[in-house]
Structures are given as structure tokens and as C-alpha cells.
Design a protein around this motif. Structure first.
Motif, PDB file in Angstrom:
ATOM      1  N   ASN A 129     -42.439 -58.115  11.953  1.00 24.85           N
ATOM      2  CA  ASN A 129     -43.425 -57.408  12.776  1.00 24.85           C
ATOM      3  C   ASN A 129     -44.293 -56.521  11.885  1.00 24.85           C
ATOM      4  OD1 ASN A 129     -44.555 -57.393  15.287  1.00 24.85           O
ATOM      5  ND2 ASN A 129     -43.476 -55.561  15.981  1.00 24.85           N
ATOM      6  N   VAL A 130     -43.804 -55.351  11.456  1.00 21.60           N
ATOM      7  CA  VAL A 130     -44.494 -54.585  10.424  1.00 21.60           C
ATOM      8  C   VAL A 130     -43.472 -54.043   9.426  1.00 21.60           C
ATOM      9  CG1 VAL A 130     -46.549 -53.882  11.721  1.00 21.60           C
ATOM     10  CG2 VAL A 130     -44.468 -52.487  11.870  1.00 21.60           C
ATOM     11  N   ASN A 131     -43.892 -53.927   8.179  1.00 17.24           N
ATOM     12  CA  ASN A 131     -43.110 -53.154   7.229  1.00 17.24           C
ATOM     13  C   ASN A 131     -43.068 -51.707   7.700  1.00 17.24           C
ATOM     14  OD1 ASN A 131     -42.633 -54.998   4.730  1.00 17.24           O
ATOM     15  ND2 ASN A 131     -44.816 -55.283   5.177  1.00 17.24           N
ATOM     16  N   GLU A 132     -42.144 -50.915   7.145  1.00 17.42           N
ATOM     17  CA  GLU A 132     -42.019 -49.529   7.593  1.00 17.42           C
ATOM     18  C   GLU A 132     -41.897 -48.584   6.400  1.00 17.42           C
ATOM     19  OE1 GLU A 132     -38.905 -49.246  10.521  1.00 17.42           O
ATOM     20  OE2 GLU A 132     -39.632 -51.011  11.597  1.00 17.42           O
ATOM     21  N   TRP A 133     -42.670 -47.496   6.473  1.00 16.23           N
ATOM     22  CA  TRP A 133     -42.574 -46.455   5.460  1.00 16.23           C
ATOM     23  C   TRP A 133     -41.209 -45.784   5.491  1.00 16.23           C
ATOM     24  CZ3 TRP A 133     -46.099 -46.249   1.852  1.00 16.23           C
ATOM     25  CH2 TRP A 133     -47.452 -46.478   2.115  1.00 16.23           C
ATOM     26  N   VAL A 134     -40.691 -45.423   4.321  1.00 18.66           N
ATOM     27  CA  VAL A 134     -39.510 -44.571   4.228  1.00 18.66           C
ATOM     28  C   VAL A 134     -39.867 -43.354   3.369  1.00 18.66           C
ATOM     29  CG1 VAL A 134     -37.871 -46.454   4.554  1.00 18.66           C
ATOM     30  CG2 VAL A 134     -38.577 -45.834   2.228  1.00 18.66           C
ATOM     31  N   GLN A 135     -38.967 -42.370   3.317  1.00 17.75           N
ATOM     32  CA  GLN A 135     -39.294 -41.115   2.634  1.00 17.75           C
ATOM     33  C   GLN A 135     -39.442 -41.248   1.123  1.00 17.75           C
ATOM     34  OE1 GLN A 135     -37.711 -37.251   3.312  1.00 17.75           O
ATOM     35  NE2 GLN A 135     -36.659 -37.881   5.177  1.00 17.75           N
ATOM     36  N   ASP A 136     -38.650 -42.098   0.507  1.00 22.43           N
ATOM     37  CA  ASP A 136     -38.473 -42.060  -0.943  1.00 22.43           C
ATOM     38  C   ASP A 136     -39.738 -42.383  -1.730  1.00 22.43           C
ATOM     39  OD1 ASP A 136     -35.072 -42.741  -1.427  1.00 22.43           O
ATOM     40  OD2 ASP A 136     -36.007 -42.676   0.529  1.00 22.43           O
ATOM     41  N   ILE A 137     -39.901 -41.680  -2.852  1.00 23.72           N
ATOM     42  CA  ILE A 137     -40.860 -42.163  -3.829  1.00 23.72           C
ATOM     43  C   ILE A 137     -40.241 -43.391  -4.510  1.00 23.72           C
ATOM     44  CG2 ILE A 137     -41.817 -39.872  -4.234  1.00 23.72           C
ATOM     45  CD1 ILE A 137     -40.424 -39.979  -7.009  1.00 23.72           C
ATOM     46  N   LYS A 187     -42.061 -20.122  21.086  1.00 24.53           N
ATOM     47  CA  LYS A 187     -41.188 -19.984  19.927  1.00 24.53           C
ATOM     48  C   LYS A 187     -39.786 -20.483  20.257  1.00 24.53           C
ATOM     49  CE  LYS A 187     -43.647 -16.212  17.675  1.00 24.53           C
ATOM     50  NZ  LYS A 187     -43.536 -14.887  17.035  1.00 24.53           N
ATOM     51  N   ILE A 188     -39.151 -21.070  19.253  1.00 27.16           N
ATOM     52  CA  ILE A 188     -37.824 -21.633  19.440  1.00 27.16           C
ATOM     53  C   ILE A 188     -36.883 -21.056  18.396  1.00 27.16           C
ATOM     54  CG2 ILE A 188     -38.664 -23.791  20.429  1.00 27.16           C
ATOM     55  CD1 ILE A 188     -38.310 -25.067  17.688  1.00 27.16           C
ATOM     56  N   SER A 189     -35.601 -21.110  18.687  1.00 26.03           N
ATOM     57  CA  SER A 189     -34.599 -20.597  17.771  1.00 26.03           C
ATOM     58  C   SER A 189     -33.551 -21.663  17.527  1.00 26.03           C
ATOM     59  CB  SER A 189     -33.938 -19.341  18.339  1.00 26.03           C
ATOM     60  OG  SER A 189     -32.863 -18.930  17.524  1.00 26.03           O
ATOM     61  N   ILE A 190     -33.242 -21.917  16.265  1.00 24.07           N
ATOM     62  CA  ILE A 190     -32.236 -22.919  15.937  1.00 24.07           C
ATOM     63  C   ILE A 190     -30.892 -22.541  16.531  1.00 24.07           C
ATOM     64  CG2 ILE A 190     -30.938 -23.968  14.034  1.00 24.07           C
ATOM     65  CD1 ILE A 190     -33.443 -23.749  12.335  1.00 24.07           C
ATOM     66  N   GLU A 191     -30.577 -21.228  16.515  1.00 24.28           N
ATOM     67  CA  GLU A 191     -29.272 -20.790  17.001  1.00 24.28           C
ATOM     68  C   GLU A 191     -29.037 -21.092  18.467  1.00 24.28           C
ATOM     69  OE1 GLU A 191     -30.235 -18.230  13.439  1.00 24.28           O
ATOM     70  OE2 GLU A 191     -31.299 -19.022  15.185  1.00 24.28           O
ATOM     71  N   ASN A 192     -30.097 -21.267  19.223  1.00 25.22           N
ATOM     72  CA  ASN A 192     -29.926 -21.560  20.648  1.00 25.22           C
ATOM     73  C   ASN A 192     -29.253 -22.902  20.890  1.00 25.22           C
ATOM     74  OD1 ASN A 192     -31.151 -19.190  21.431  1.00 25.22           O
ATOM     75  ND2 ASN A 192     -33.157 -20.104  21.761  1.00 25.22           N
ATOM     76  N   GLY A 193     -29.472 -23.857  20.009  1.00 28.20           N
ATOM     77  CA  GLY A 193     -28.960 -25.202  20.242  1.00 28.20           C
ATOM     78  C   GLY A 193     -29.734 -25.965  21.285  1.00 28.20           C
ATOM     79  N   ASN A 194     -30.870 -25.404  21.724  1.00 27.71           N
ATOM     80  CA  ASN A 194     -31.684 -26.075  22.737  1.00 27.71           C
ATOM     81  C   ASN A 194     -32.755 -26.966  22.121  1.00 27.71           C
ATOM     82  OD1 ASN A 194     -30.516 -24.851  25.061  1.00 27.71           O
ATOM     83  ND2 ASN A 194     -31.545 -22.948  24.513  1.00 27.71           N
ATOM     84  N   THR A 195     -32.794 -27.019  20.799  1.00 29.00           N
ATOM     85  CA  THR A 195     -33.839 -27.771  20.130  1.00 29.00           C
ATOM     86  C   THR A 195     -33.247 -28.911  19.312  1.00 29.00           C
ATOM     87  OG1 THR A 195     -33.745 -26.291  18.224  1.00 29.00           O
ATOM     88  CG2 THR A 195     -35.287 -25.724  19.982  1.00 29.00           C
ATOM     89  N   LEU A 196     -34.097 -29.851  18.987  1.00 20.08           N
ATOM     90  CA  LEU A 196     -33.696 -30.977  18.155  1.00 20.08           C
ATOM     91  C   LEU A 196     -34.030 -30.697  16.692  1.00 20.08           C
ATOM     92  CD1 LEU A 196     -34.969 -33.902  20.389  1.00 20.08           C
ATOM     93  CD2 LEU A 196     -32.603 -33.539  19.727  1.00 20.08           C
ATOM     94  N   PRO A 197     -33.253 -31.245  15.767  1.00 25.37           N
ATOM     95  CA  PRO A 197     -33.652 -31.178  14.354  1.00 25.37           C
ATOM     96  C   PRO A 197     -34.977 -31.900  14.148  1.00 25.37           C
ATOM     97  CG  PRO A 197     -31.363 -31.872  14.587  1.00 25.37           C
ATOM     98  CD  PRO A 197     -31.961 -31.914  15.956  1.00 25.37           C
ATOM     99  N   ASN A 198     -35.516 -31.779  12.966  1.00 26.06           N
ATOM    100  CA  ASN A 198     -36.828 -32.357  12.687  1.00 26.06           C
ATOM    101  C   ASN A 198     -36.823 -33.875  12.768  1.00 26.06           C
ATOM    102  OD1 ASN A 198     -37.861 -29.820  12.175  1.00 26.06           O
ATOM    103  ND2 ASN A 198     -37.622 -29.978   9.965  1.00 26.06           N
ATOM    104  N   TYR A 199     -37.832 -34.420  13.445  1.00 25.00           N
ATOM    105  CA  TYR A 199     -38.142 -35.835  13.286  1.00 25.00           C
ATOM    106  C   TYR A 199     -38.713 -36.013  11.887  1.00 25.00           C
ATOM    107  CZ  TYR A 199     -37.725 -36.656  18.348  1.00 25.00           C
ATOM    108  OH  TYR A 199     -37.266 -36.778  19.634  1.00 25.00           O
ATOM    109  N   ARG A 200     -38.414 -37.133  11.262  1.00 28.64           N
ATOM    110  CA  ARG A 200     -38.864 -37.389   9.897  1.00 28.64           C
ATOM    111  C   ARG A 200     -38.810 -38.888   9.646  1.00 28.64           C
ATOM    112  NH1 ARG A 200     -34.190 -38.868   7.505  1.00 28.64           N
ATOM    113  NH2 ARG A 200     -32.255 -37.974   8.301  1.00 28.64           N
ATOM    114  N   LEU A 201     -39.353 -39.311   8.525  1.00 26.77           N
ATOM    115  CA  LEU A 201     -39.164 -40.692   8.110  1.00 26.77           C
ATOM    116  C   LEU A 201     -37.736 -40.864   7.607  1.00 26.77           C
ATOM    117  CD1 LEU A 201     -42.468 -41.420   6.155  1.00 26.77           C
ATOM    118  CD2 LEU A 201     -41.872 -42.152   8.461  1.00 26.77           C
TER     119      LEU A 201
END
Length: 417
Positions: free
Chosen positions: A324-332, A218-232
Motif C-alpha cells: 500500500n504505502v511505505n511508512e516513515w519510522v523515527q530512526d536516522i 492545561k493537562i497534568s501527567i500526574e492525573n493519569g487522564n492523558t495519553l503519552p505522546n503520539y509519535r512515529l
């Protein structure tokens, strides 16, 4: 409370409010006492405040300094779609993968999914290798070899849908933060004194608090030891990062006097300088039936995809933001997103202001709904027009092709720079 105890709290509070030592409190130096209550941190009664030395370093990520820019089509709108007209926006700083997610990365993902999850989830994570199969083309070997043969390890993964790419981002967040939490629990050392990614990790905090990573830690955001979410990345982030308009204006001059059609200077797609003069700057389809040049003098040298670190990076240090390749992004996808989205961190999340009911997909009068996503950048099988960052296309989020891959992004938490 007796007078001496009251006096002690008053002195401590006054000292905290006045920041007795080292100036005002900061995120990395909050001080021993609260600057509003005077209460001491990290005591039985006080709030726990973990050591924090800045956001941990994420593997493969490049920092993208944000700012004001003009997004939109720089080339003539030859498709007459009018779906990305120029507009001025501001993008907050963020992080982005320096290269596209490669086959070896996806194989690592499959390894852990098979190890930690059900067979059903593993099957759902498999790329569609049949995207290479064509009825009138002998691409059959790629169906069997492209994903798994060692020679293709650092070629971009393809045959991955938008939904699968999002699942990968979730898994990557979990796996990286699981390791960071373990590293912090061990006191910040993991051999060599440099932590997991070559940077000393934050000590302190309770790694047993917070949310489960999926690996039992388990991890805690308050610790600052973790990274924010990876995402597109959002479409605006992707386009901004591809432009890479940094260092193109004079010091002290906030006018952006230079623009780019592609992620490099000039209107040409060939290198105009030095010993590499005349070589192509991206992997794309040069003309009808021409994917690479002629034997003995191959130019871009890539009949299909190419090594994810091939071709010069742009000014942010990002590879293959065109071709090389097209890339997905988040947006609809919506054709008039540029009219509706905010001018700070623009993003098209759903059908708000432009509902999918307006589009007649049922009777095949439209291809647009809330499950159609934008992809950007051009690919090995696209002509040069699609290399311009302002161009945009769309496809159903559960579909995949041999010409679409992706890379991950991440917010720059706790800083404007």
C-alpha cells in the motif's frame, strides 16, 4: 506533638506499611496513606494523588505485546547493502495505529491548523500533491483529487515528509489530550457514560495543572487522564509489529521456531486457503508494468494506493504492514545500525558512534547525513522484495513521494504487559 497524636500517626503508618486492606498498594489502588511516611494523601498537607484506572484508550491504537525477537533481513540481500543483518533484541510493549493515517485524518488536521494557527503554519502542513505528477505519465488527476475527493477519504495520505509526519503526531497528542482533560474536568462523562473513546475516564486530579495542550487547556501527567505522546514508531518497533510472531510457539516453549518472510505465514504472497485462495495479501507491483491484474479478474485491484483496511490484518490486527504505502519510522539511517544500537528497544537517534562526517555527501559520494530517515514496508509501486519487514530504505526527512505514508505509535506507560 502530644502522645495521642503521635500514636495515631504510628498506627496509621503501620497500617499503611502493612497494607491493612487489599494487599500491597498498586498504581490503581495506592491507598489512603503513604506506605513510606504514613502521611495521608489528598489533604491540605499531604500529596495529591489522583484516581487512576489505567491508561486511557487511544483512538485507532492496537496493543503490541513486546518480547524477544530476531530482527533483520529474512530474504536474500539482493541489493548487497548488508545494512540489516539479523540480531536478537527485546522490544517493550507499545501501541500502534491499526491502519495508516488516511486522507480524512490529514484533512481534519488541516482543518484545526487553519482554525488555530497562522496561514504560514497551514501552508507548511499541506502535503505535496505534486508527488503524483510524472512527466511521462498521466497521473494529473491524482494531483487535484487524491487528497480531497471523498472517495479517497480512507486511502493513505501521501506526499508527507518525515518532518510533517512528526508535526502531525505533536498535534494529535495535543488534540486528544485536550479532549481527555476536558472530559476529566467534567467528571468523566461525555454523553452515553462511556467517555470520549468508549471507555470511562479517570476522575480526580486538577486538570488546570501541567502543560498547555495548545488549545488553551492545561493537562497534568500526574492525573493519569492523558495519553503519552503520539509519535512515529522506531524502526525496531515497526519491524517487530510487522512480523507479528505471536501464537506461533507452543505453550511454555520460549524458542521461536517459526519465522516469517512477510507479515503472514509462508513464502508466498497469495492467500493459500479458502474462498480467497489465490488473491494477493498485499498491494504491490506484481511485475513490470503490472500493478493490479487484468480487467474482469483484477487481483489486488489497486493500481495505486488502496483502502487502509483492505487486505487481511496480521496477527496483531495491523493492516497493510506490507504494501500500500511505505511508512516513515523515527530512526536516522546508518548502514551499520544493527552493530551499534542497544539490544533493548534499539533506536538510531543521531550520528553517535557513526558520525555523518564520515560520509562524503558534499562531493556526492554519499547520500547519508543526520537528516536522512528510514522508511519501511514496501508500497503499491514496489516489487514483492520490499514487502519483507527486514528490508529498509532511506530518504531525506524533508522529502516526500506518492509511495510513503505513516502511522503513529505510543509507549505503554506504567506496564510491562
Amino acid at each position: 506533638m502530644n502522645f495521642s497524636k503521635y500514636l495515631r500517626f504510628a498506627v496509621v503508618g503501620a497500617c499503611a506499611l502493612a497494607s491493612c486492606k487489599g494487599g500491597p498498594p498498586t498504581a490503581t489502588k495506592p491507598g489512603k496513606y503513604s506506605s513510606t511516611t504514613g502521611m495521608e494523601y489528598n489533604t491540605e498537607e499531604g500529596m495529591k494523588v489522583a484516581d487512576y484506572r489505567g491508561i486511557p484508550e487511544g483512538p485507532g491504537l492496537v496493543f503490541i505485546e513486546g518480547g524477544r525477537t530476531v530482527l533483520g533481513t529474512q530474504e536474500e540481500d539482493v541489493t548487497m547493502s548488508h545494512d540489516n543483518i539479523e540480531r536478537t533484541v527485546t522490544i517493550a510493549s507499545f501501541y500502534m495505529d491499526e491502519a495508516e493515517v488516511a486522507n480524512i485524518h490529514w484533512l481534519e488536521y488541516l482543518h484545526f491548523v487553519r482554525k488555530d494557527s497562522s496561514e504560514e503554519i497551514y501552508q507548511r502542513a499541506l502535503p505535496d500533491t505534486t508527488v503524483w505528477a510524472r512527466e511521462l505519465s498521466f497521473n494529473d488527476p491524482y494531483v487535484d483529487y487524491y487528497l480531497r475527493y471523498p472517495g479517497f477519504r480512507y486511502f493513505p495520505v501521501v506526499g508527507v515528509s518525515w518532518l510533517q509526519a512528526n508535526d502531525y503526531c505533536t498535534w494529535r497528542t495535543s488534540k486528544v489530550n485536550e479532549r481527555l482533560a476536558m472530559d476529566a474536568d467534567e467528571g468523566g462523562s461525555s454523553g452515553g457514560g462511556g467517555g470520549l473513546f468508549g471507555k470511562k475516564k479517570n476522575k480526580g486530579g486538577d486538570a488546570a495543572e501541567g502543560t498547555d495542550t495548545g488549545g488553551g487547556v492545561k493537562i497534568s501527567i500526574e492525573n493519569g487522564n492523558t495519553l503519552p505522546n503520539y509519535r512515529l514508531p522506531t524502526e525496531a518497533e515497526w519491524e517487530y509489529a510487522a512480523q507479528a510472531l505471536i501464537g506461533t510457539q507452543e505453550v511454555g516453549n520460549e524458542n521461536q521456531e517459526n519465522k516469517r518472510i512477510y507479515p503472514w505465514d509462508g513464502r508466498q504472497v497469495r492467500n493459500p486457503y479458502g474462498k480467497n485462495m489465490g488473491t494477493f495479501l498485499a498491494n504491490f507491483k506484481r511485475g513490470r508494468g503490472d500493478y493490479a491484474g487484468i480487467a474482469g479478474s483484477l487481483n489486488d485491484g489497486a493500481m495505486i494506493t488502496e483502502y487502509v483496511y483492505a487486505y487481511p490484518p496480521n496477527d496483531y490486527g495491523l493492516y497493510n504492514m506490507s504494501g500500500n504505502v511505505n511508512e516513515w519510522v523515527q530512526d536516522i539511517y546508518r548502514p551499520l545500525s544493527f552493530e551499534d544500537v542497544e539490544d533493548l528497544n534499539p533506536f538510531r537517534r543521531n550520528g553517535f558512534l557513526d558520525p555523518s562526517e564520515k560520509y562524503d555527501k558534499k562531493n556526492y559520494q554519499s547520500l547519508i547525513d543526520d537528516h536522512v530517515r528510514v522508511y519501511k514496508g514496501g508500497s503499491w509501486k514496489d516489487v514483492a522484495y520490499w514487502l519483507s519487514p527486514g528490508t529498509r530504505r532511506f530518504m531525506a526527512e524533508d522529502s516526500a513521494t506518492a509511495a510513503i505514508g505513516f502511522r503513529c505509535a505510543m509507549i505503554n506507560a506504567g506496564s510491562n504487559k
